[in-house]
Design a protein around this motif. Structure first.
Motif, mmCIF file in Angstrom:
data_model
loop_
_atom_site.group_PDB
_atom_site.id
_atom_site.type_symbol
_atom_site.label_atom_id
_atom_site.label_comp_id
_atom_site.label_asym_id
_atom_site.label_seq_id
_atom_site.Cartn_x
_atom_site.Cartn_y
_atom_site.Cartn_z
ATOM 1 N N HIS A 109 0.822 -1.198 0.000
ATOM 2 C CA HIS A 109 0.000 0.000 0.000
ATOM 3 C C HIS A 109 0.861 1.256 0.000
ATOM 4 C CE1 HIS A 109 1.110 -0.780 4.182
ATOM 5 N NE2 HIS A 109 0.998 0.518 4.366
ATOM 6 N N ALA A 110 2.158 1.121 0.325
ATOM 7 C CA ALA A 110 3.045 2.258 0.301
ATOM 8 C C ALA A 110 3.517 2.490 -1.132
ATOM 9 C CB ALA A 110 4.225 1.969 1.219
ATOM 10 N N GLU A 111 4.320 3.507 -1.409
ATOM 11 C CA GLU A 111 4.640 3.900 -2.785
ATOM 12 C C GLU A 111 6.058 3.566 -3.245
ATOM 13 O OE1 GLU A 111 2.616 6.776 -4.726
ATOM 14 O OE2 GLU A 111 1.097 5.703 -3.716
ATOM 15 N N ASP A 112 6.237 2.883 -4.411
ATOM 16 C CA ASP A 112 7.532 2.433 -4.950
ATOM 17 C C ASP A 112 7.714 2.762 -6.428
ATOM 18 O OD1 ASP A 112 8.828 -0.506 -3.619
ATOM 19 O OD2 ASP A 112 7.297 0.660 -2.669
ATOM 20 N N ARG A 113 8.895 3.125 -6.929
ATOM 21 C CA ARG A 113 9.092 3.282 -8.370
ATOM 22 C C ARG A 113 10.545 3.261 -8.804
ATOM 23 N NH1 ARG A 113 6.840 9.526 -9.000
ATOM 24 N NH2 ARG A 113 7.823 10.230 -7.123
ATOM 25 N N ILE A 114 10.762 3.287 -10.139
ATOM 26 C CA ILE A 114 12.083 3.378 -10.755
ATOM 27 C C ILE A 114 12.871 4.515 -10.109
ATOM 28 C CG2 ILE A 114 13.219 4.103 -12.886
ATOM 29 C CD1 ILE A 114 12.313 1.326 -13.281
ATOM 30 N N ILE A 115 14.152 4.266 -9.808
ATOM 31 C CA ILE A 115 14.995 5.295 -9.203
ATOM 32 C C ILE A 115 15.724 6.071 -10.293
ATOM 33 C CG2 ILE A 115 17.022 5.689 -7.739
ATOM 34 C CD1 ILE A 115 16.104 3.355 -6.031
ATOM 35 N N GLY A 116 15.669 7.405 -10.218
ATOM 36 C CA GLY A 116 16.383 8.260 -11.154
ATOM 37 C C GLY A 116 15.725 8.404 -12.498
ATOM 38 N N ARG A 129 28.232 3.644 -13.409
ATOM 39 C CA ARG A 129 29.376 3.551 -12.502
ATOM 40 C C ARG A 129 29.172 4.425 -11.268
ATOM 41 N NH1 ARG A 129 35.069 5.297 -14.939
ATOM 42 N NH2 ARG A 129 33.963 7.291 -14.916
ATOM 43 N N THR A 130 28.437 5.525 -11.454
ATOM 44 C CA THR A 130 28.174 6.442 -10.336
ATOM 45 C C THR A 130 26.894 6.101 -9.588
ATOM 46 O OG1 THR A 130 27.096 7.938 -11.905
ATOM 47 C CG2 THR A 130 29.418 8.353 -11.395
ATOM 48 N N GLY A 131 26.162 5.077 -10.059
ATOM 49 C CA GLY A 131 24.892 4.734 -9.428
ATOM 50 C C GLY A 131 23.818 5.764 -9.756
ATOM 51 N N GLY A 132 22.771 5.781 -8.953
ATOM 52 C CA GLY A 132 21.755 6.814 -9.071
ATOM 53 C C GLY A 132 20.568 6.492 -9.953
ATOM 54 N N LYS A 133 20.710 5.500 -10.855
ATOM 55 C CA LYS A 133 19.605 5.130 -11.739
ATOM 56 C C LYS A 133 19.506 3.613 -11.771
ATOM 57 C CE LYS A 133 19.931 9.218 -14.708
ATOM 58 N NZ LYS A 133 19.991 9.723 -16.113
ATOM 59 N N ASP A 134 18.282 3.106 -11.528
ATOM 60 C CA ASP A 134 18.141 1.658 -11.406
ATOM 61 C C ASP A 134 16.673 1.295 -11.290
ATOM 62 O OD1 ASP A 134 18.864 -1.006 -11.084
ATOM 63 O OD2 ASP A 134 19.623 -0.781 -9.047
ATOM 64 N N SER A 135 16.382 0.010 -11.467
ATOM 65 C CA SER A 135 15.096 -0.539 -11.063
ATOM 66 C C SER A 135 15.196 -0.878 -9.579
ATOM 67 C CB SER A 135 14.777 -1.798 -11.884
ATOM 68 O OG SER A 135 15.842 -2.724 -11.790
ATOM 69 N N CYS A 136 14.043 -1.071 -8.933
ATOM 70 C CA CYS A 136 14.082 -1.371 -7.499
ATOM 71 C C CYS A 136 12.816 -2.132 -7.123
ATOM 72 C CB CYS A 136 14.250 -0.078 -6.693
ATOM 73 S SG CYS A 136 14.951 -0.339 -5.030
ATOM 74 N N GLN A 137 12.529 -2.256 -5.831
ATOM 75 C CA GLN A 137 11.359 -3.009 -5.401
ATOM 76 C C GLN A 137 10.104 -2.477 -6.080
ATOM 77 O OE1 GLN A 137 13.742 -2.041 -3.397
ATOM 78 N NE2 GLN A 137 14.058 -3.453 -1.710
ATOM 79 N N GLY A 138 9.255 -3.405 -6.507
ATOM 80 C CA GLY A 138 8.048 -3.045 -7.245
ATOM 81 C C GLY A 138 8.233 -3.122 -8.741
ATOM 82 N N ASP A 139 9.501 -3.205 -9.192
ATOM 83 C CA ASP A 139 9.792 -3.293 -10.625
ATOM 84 C C ASP A 139 10.033 -4.724 -11.094
ATOM 85 O OD1 ASP A 139 9.692 -0.507 -11.108
ATOM 86 O OD2 ASP A 139 11.699 -0.273 -10.270
ATOM 87 N N SER A 140 10.101 -5.659 -10.165
ATOM 88 C CA SER A 140 10.380 -7.059 -10.510
ATOM 89 C C SER A 140 9.528 -7.554 -11.668
ATOM 90 C CB SER A 140 10.101 -7.961 -9.304
ATOM 91 O OG SER A 140 11.199 -8.013 -8.445
ATOM 92 N N GLY A 141 10.172 -8.338 -12.550
ATOM 93 C CA GLY A 141 9.450 -8.930 -13.667
ATOM 94 C C GLY A 141 9.286 -8.019 -14.863
ATOM 95 N N GLY A 142 9.645 -6.757 -14.695
ATOM 96 C CA GLY A 142 9.467 -5.784 -15.760
ATOM 97 C C GLY A 142 10.520 -5.892 -16.849
ATOM 98 N N PRO A 143 10.322 -5.160 -17.949
ATOM 99 C CA PRO A 143 11.183 -5.308 -19.118
ATOM 100 C C PRO A 143 12.412 -4.398 -19.119
ATOM 101 C CG PRO A 143 9.355 -3.870 -19.637
ATOM 102 C CD PRO A 143 9.152 -4.314 -18.209
ATOM 103 N N LEU A 144 13.509 -4.948 -19.618
ATOM 104 C CA LEU A 144 14.686 -4.167 -19.996
ATOM 105 C C LEU A 144 14.723 -4.209 -21.522
ATOM 106 C CD1 LEU A 144 17.365 -2.711 -19.002
ATOM 107 C CD2 LEU A 144 18.487 -4.906 -19.465
ATOM 108 N N ILE A 145 14.497 -3.079 -22.157
ATOM 109 C CA ILE A 145 14.342 -3.014 -23.600
ATOM 110 C C ILE A 145 15.585 -2.391 -24.229
ATOM 111 C CG2 ILE A 145 12.944 -2.145 -25.514
ATOM 112 C CD1 ILE A 145 11.468 -4.118 -23.706
#
Length: 250
Positions: A16-23, A193-209
């Protein structure tokens, strides 16, 4: 120091809390017409991709009893309906037979919907790879989902988000200072290399295109958007024969 390995799903106890792609940023509504939201009791917990009018490709660690899962296509906002959504039950769930929950090996599954999707401008399948290949390092790809925006957050993004990430060679990903050998040949690393952009919880199973083809499935990682630990994806090209066989058979 101990680190936490994340399966990039949302546990229903905190969904019920809120999750999304980082960066990343919100996508133009319905510009990713193959993205599916997997839901239980109208709550998003994982993503998937429409690869055939009747079939969804997702991560094995997103498996739940089929009768509990609703596949939602044409979704953009999780909280508001714009009339373009389509809802389907799961008629069959197929895990790759050698999937290992503890190591994320072969983290891939297929879901057959109870009837074919009605294709239109908002709902269309994505192509799978035509051959087994290794993506060149620095290939720029796009990952999308409704997952978390910040580490240690538990809030689902209300809208579909996406971010571009470059492919990282498995050799670099497996350095002692990174994953130290835990990334197998049927996995893909992608991140900065610097981090900051990624998928995270709630994104599982999603596409990398990559170049209009689904090359990866959001699988796991240590933390999220960490400069030492890029996102790890299931390499779809390693499973072409299995995917085609199951679709043909069932």
């Amino acid at each position: 120091m101990d680190v936490l390995i994340y399966m990039k799903l949302v546990w229903l106890t905190i969904a019920h809390a809120e999750d999304r792609i980082i960066g990343g940023a919100e996508v133009v509504p319905h510009s990713i017409p193959y993205q599916a939201s997997l839901q239980i009791r109208s709550v998003h917990y994982c993503s998937g991709s429409l690869i055939n009018p009747s079939w969804i490709l997702s991560a094995a660690h997103c498996a739940k009893p089929p009768y509990l899962i609703t596949v939602v296509l044409g979704e953009h906002s999780l909280s508001k309906s714009d009339g373009n959504e389509q809802y389907y039950k799961v008629a069959r769930l197929i895990l790759f037979p050698y999937y290992r929950y503890t190591t994320f090996r072969h983290d891939i599954m297929l879901l057959k919907m109870n009837k074919p999707a009605k294709q239109n401008a908002y709902i269309n399948p994505i192509a799978i790879p035509t051959s087994d290949k290794t993506l060149p390092a620095n290939t720029l790809c796009t990952v999308s989902g409704w997952g978390i925006t910040a580490i240690y957050s538990y809030s689902l993004s209300d809208v579909l988000m996406a971010v571009e990430v470059p492919i990282i060679s498995r050799y670099k990903c497996n350095r002692p200072s990174s994953y130290g050998g835990r990334v197998y040949p049927f996995m893909i690393c992608a991140g900065y290399r610097t981090g900051g952009k990624d998928s995270c919880q709630g994104d599982s199973g999603g596409p990398l295109i990559c170049d209009g083809v689904i090359e990866g499935i959001v699988s796991w990682g240590i933390s999220c958007a960490h400069y030492k630990y890029p996102g790890v994806y299931t390499s779809v090209s390693k499973y072409i024969k299995w995917i085609k066989n199951k679709i043909k058979r069932f």
